[in-house]
Design an enzyme around this catalytic site. Sequence first.
Site, PDB file in Angstrom:
ATOM      1  N   LYS A  42      -5.091 -11.150  -6.524  1.00  0.00           N
ATOM      2  CA  LYS A  42      -6.219 -11.332  -5.606  1.00  0.00           C
ATOM      3  C   LYS A  42      -7.352 -10.370  -5.964  1.00  0.00           C
ATOM      4  CE  LYS A  42      -6.285  -9.119  -1.856  1.00  0.00           C
ATOM      5  NZ  LYS A  42      -6.207  -8.418  -0.575  1.00  0.00           N
TER       6      LYS A  42
ATOM      7  N   LYS B  92       0.832  -1.214   0.000  1.00  0.00           N
ATOM      8  CA  LYS B  92       0.000   0.000   0.000  1.00  0.00           C
ATOM      9  C   LYS B  92       0.861   1.255   0.000  1.00  0.00           C
ATOM     10  CE  LYS B  92      -4.224  -1.704   2.228  1.00  0.00           C
ATOM     11  NZ  LYS B  92      -5.034  -1.656   3.445  1.00  0.00           N
TER      12      LYS B  92
ATOM     13  N   LYS C 144     -10.963  -4.756  -3.561  1.00  0.00           N
ATOM     14  CA  LYS C 144     -11.920  -3.640  -3.646  1.00  0.00           C
ATOM     15  C   LYS C 144     -11.312  -2.445  -4.349  1.00  0.00           C
ATOM     16  CE  LYS C 144     -13.791  -4.325   0.985  1.00  0.00           C
ATOM     17  NZ  LYS C 144     -12.960  -3.996   2.130  1.00  0.00           N
TER      18      LYS C 144
HETATM   19  P1  TYM Z   1     -10.739  -6.314   4.070  1.00  0.00           P
HETATM   20  O1  TYM Z   1     -11.785  -5.283   4.272  1.00  0.00           O
HETATM   21  O2  TYM Z   1      -9.669  -6.056   3.076  1.00  0.00           O
HETATM   22  O3  TYM Z   1     -11.374  -7.694   3.731  1.00  0.00           O
HETATM   23  C1  TYM Z   1     -12.387  -8.246   4.532  1.00  0.00           C
HETATM   24  C2  TYM Z   1     -12.296  -9.758   4.554  1.00  0.00           C
HETATM   25  O4  TYM Z   1     -12.379 -10.273   3.224  1.00  0.00           O
HETATM   26  C3  TYM Z   1     -11.284 -11.145   2.974  1.00  0.00           C
HETATM   27  N1  TYM Z   1     -10.897 -11.016   1.565  1.00  0.00           N
HETATM   28  C4  TYM Z   1     -10.801 -12.050   0.723  1.00  0.00           C
HETATM   29  N2  TYM Z   1     -10.994 -13.363   0.888  1.00  0.00           N
HETATM   30  C5  TYM Z   1     -10.826 -14.153  -0.184  1.00  0.00           C
HETATM   31  N3  TYM Z   1     -10.465 -13.691  -1.417  1.00  0.00           N
HETATM   32  C6  TYM Z   1     -10.252 -12.374  -1.616  1.00  0.00           C
HETATM   33  N4  TYM Z   1      -9.927 -11.930  -2.821  1.00  0.00           N
HETATM   34  C7  TYM Z   1     -10.419 -11.483  -0.525  1.00  0.00           C
HETATM   35  N5  TYM Z   1     -10.304 -10.142  -0.378  1.00  0.00           N
HETATM   36  C8  TYM Z   1     -10.595  -9.875   0.906  1.00  0.00           C
HETATM   37  C9  TYM Z   1     -10.174 -10.650   3.893  1.00  0.00           C
HETATM   38  O5  TYM Z   1      -9.227 -11.665   4.144  1.00  0.00           O
HETATM   39  C10 TYM Z   1     -10.954 -10.260   5.117  1.00  0.00           C
HETATM   40  O6  TYM Z   1     -11.203 -11.392   5.923  1.00  0.00           O
HETATM   41  N6  TYM Z   1      -7.562  -5.828   7.854  1.00  0.00           N
HETATM   42  C11 TYM Z   1      -8.841  -6.362   7.504  1.00  0.00           C
HETATM   43  C12 TYM Z   1      -9.977  -5.833   8.342  1.00  0.00           C
HETATM   44  C13 TYM Z   1      -9.823  -6.004   9.812  1.00  0.00           C
HETATM   45  C14 TYM Z   1      -9.906  -7.223  10.533  1.00  0.00           C
HETATM   46  C15 TYM Z   1      -9.743  -6.885  11.890  1.00  0.00           C
HETATM   47  C16 TYM Z   1     -10.084  -8.547  10.134  1.00  0.00           C
HETATM   48  C17 TYM Z   1      -9.618  -5.008  10.727  1.00  0.00           C
HETATM   49  N7  TYM Z   1      -9.573  -5.542  11.957  1.00  0.00           N
HETATM   50  C18 TYM Z   1      -9.737  -7.864  12.896  1.00  0.00           C
HETATM   51  C19 TYM Z   1     -10.094  -9.527  11.142  1.00  0.00           C
HETATM   52  C20 TYM Z   1      -9.931  -9.175  12.481  1.00  0.00           C
HETATM   53  C21 TYM Z   1      -9.126  -5.997   6.060  1.00  0.00           C
HETATM   54  O7  TYM Z   1      -8.616  -5.074   5.519  1.00  0.00           O
HETATM   55  O8  TYM Z   1     -10.077  -6.690   5.491  1.00  0.00           O
END
Ligand code: TYM
Length: 338
Positions: A203, A122, A206
């Site tokens: 991957k 990032k 968003k």
């Molecule tokens: P974020 O918002 O990027 O994604 C949310 C969840 O979706 C999963 N994910 C995917 N799984 C499979 N294939 C993909 N292409 C894909 N893209 C996203 C992510 O693994 C995630 O589970 N840092 C985290 C948010 C967060 C969080 C937490 C998660 C903040 N605090 C505490 C768990 C526990 C994030 O950016 O997720």
Amino acid sequence: MKESRPSYFSMKPRVLSGIQPTGSLHIGNYLGALKNWVRMQYDYECVFCIVDLHAITLYQDPKELKQKIEQTAAIFLAAGIDPKVSSVVVQSTVKEHAELCWLLTCTTPIGWLERMTQFKDKSSKQESISDGLLQYPVLMAADILLYKANAVPVGEDQMQHLELTRDIAQRFNAMYGETFVMPETKLPTVGARVMGLDDPTKKMSKSETNPGHAISLLDEPSVIRKKIMRATTDSNPQVDLETAGPGVLNLLSIHQAFTGWTDEQVKQHFQGLRYGDLKKTVAEAVVAGLEPIQQRYLQIMAEPGYLQGVLREAAERVRPFAAETVRLVKDRMGIYTD
Ligand code: TYM
């Protein structure tokens, strides 16, 4: 100090997970995280967060962010999160997330954060990097450790952050005495890493802007069909499971994650099928899987005050537990607690 257990939290093991309210939630978020949350919610005491404090580590348009927070919460419920058994919480409304983050920032070596691949990735795309972007995984550790979560259901891309969370917890426990529970990473068996439809080596994300890259959970059926029919495959004319490239494997696992088919069913049905037919089958499975979610989403958004009530109640429910953890951590660190 003895840990008190406010009545809301039963003796069930606890789950914490979160999604950023940025961009449009896509089938990667659903298959990697949300779908697993729905499955786990009756066996665990669950807190599911809309992590708005994480979202602002990169600039967000304020008006849009407010809308996205509610839309994300509505998608959680529409996907099947039951607000009577799970707590759907906007991260910033429980101030202890930020408070614990600061306390953990003081025990986390900066080198651990600089090594995070998501930070490197990032920050390489930014002209100016906020301190928040570097601290991002500490806030994530705070989310998890605040509720002493035993399990964290996420997609594969979060594994490194979860390892770091355990390192942070272990270091704190070693410095100040046993305080935190070690959280376990829970990946789904299929769909832990959904790849982009336009480029199956990347991957699904968003932040990717190519309209053919991701399927949004709110895409209309005609849009879903179009995106899947245009998905990148390889130069073979038909499915050969032995030699299939990443594009075909991605489509197959999307199908399997939506339908719950076994490997044997997948083999029986798809081996030798022409790519056009493969794509039609996958598209119909995705449309059928998303349709009920989309209908419920519209109902939830049309009900004035409902969502806000759910979010308010959940925050009230979890606050005493969060406050107790912060109190314990402050006490362990020798900080004044009133
Ligand atoms: P974020 O918002 O990027 O994604 C949310 C969840 O979706 C999963 N994910 C995917 N799984 C499979 N294939 C993909 N292409 C894909 N893209 C996203 C992510 O693994 C995630 O589970 N840092 C985290 C948010 C967060 C969080 C937490 C998660 C903040 N605090 C505490 C768990 C526990 C994030 O950016 O997720």
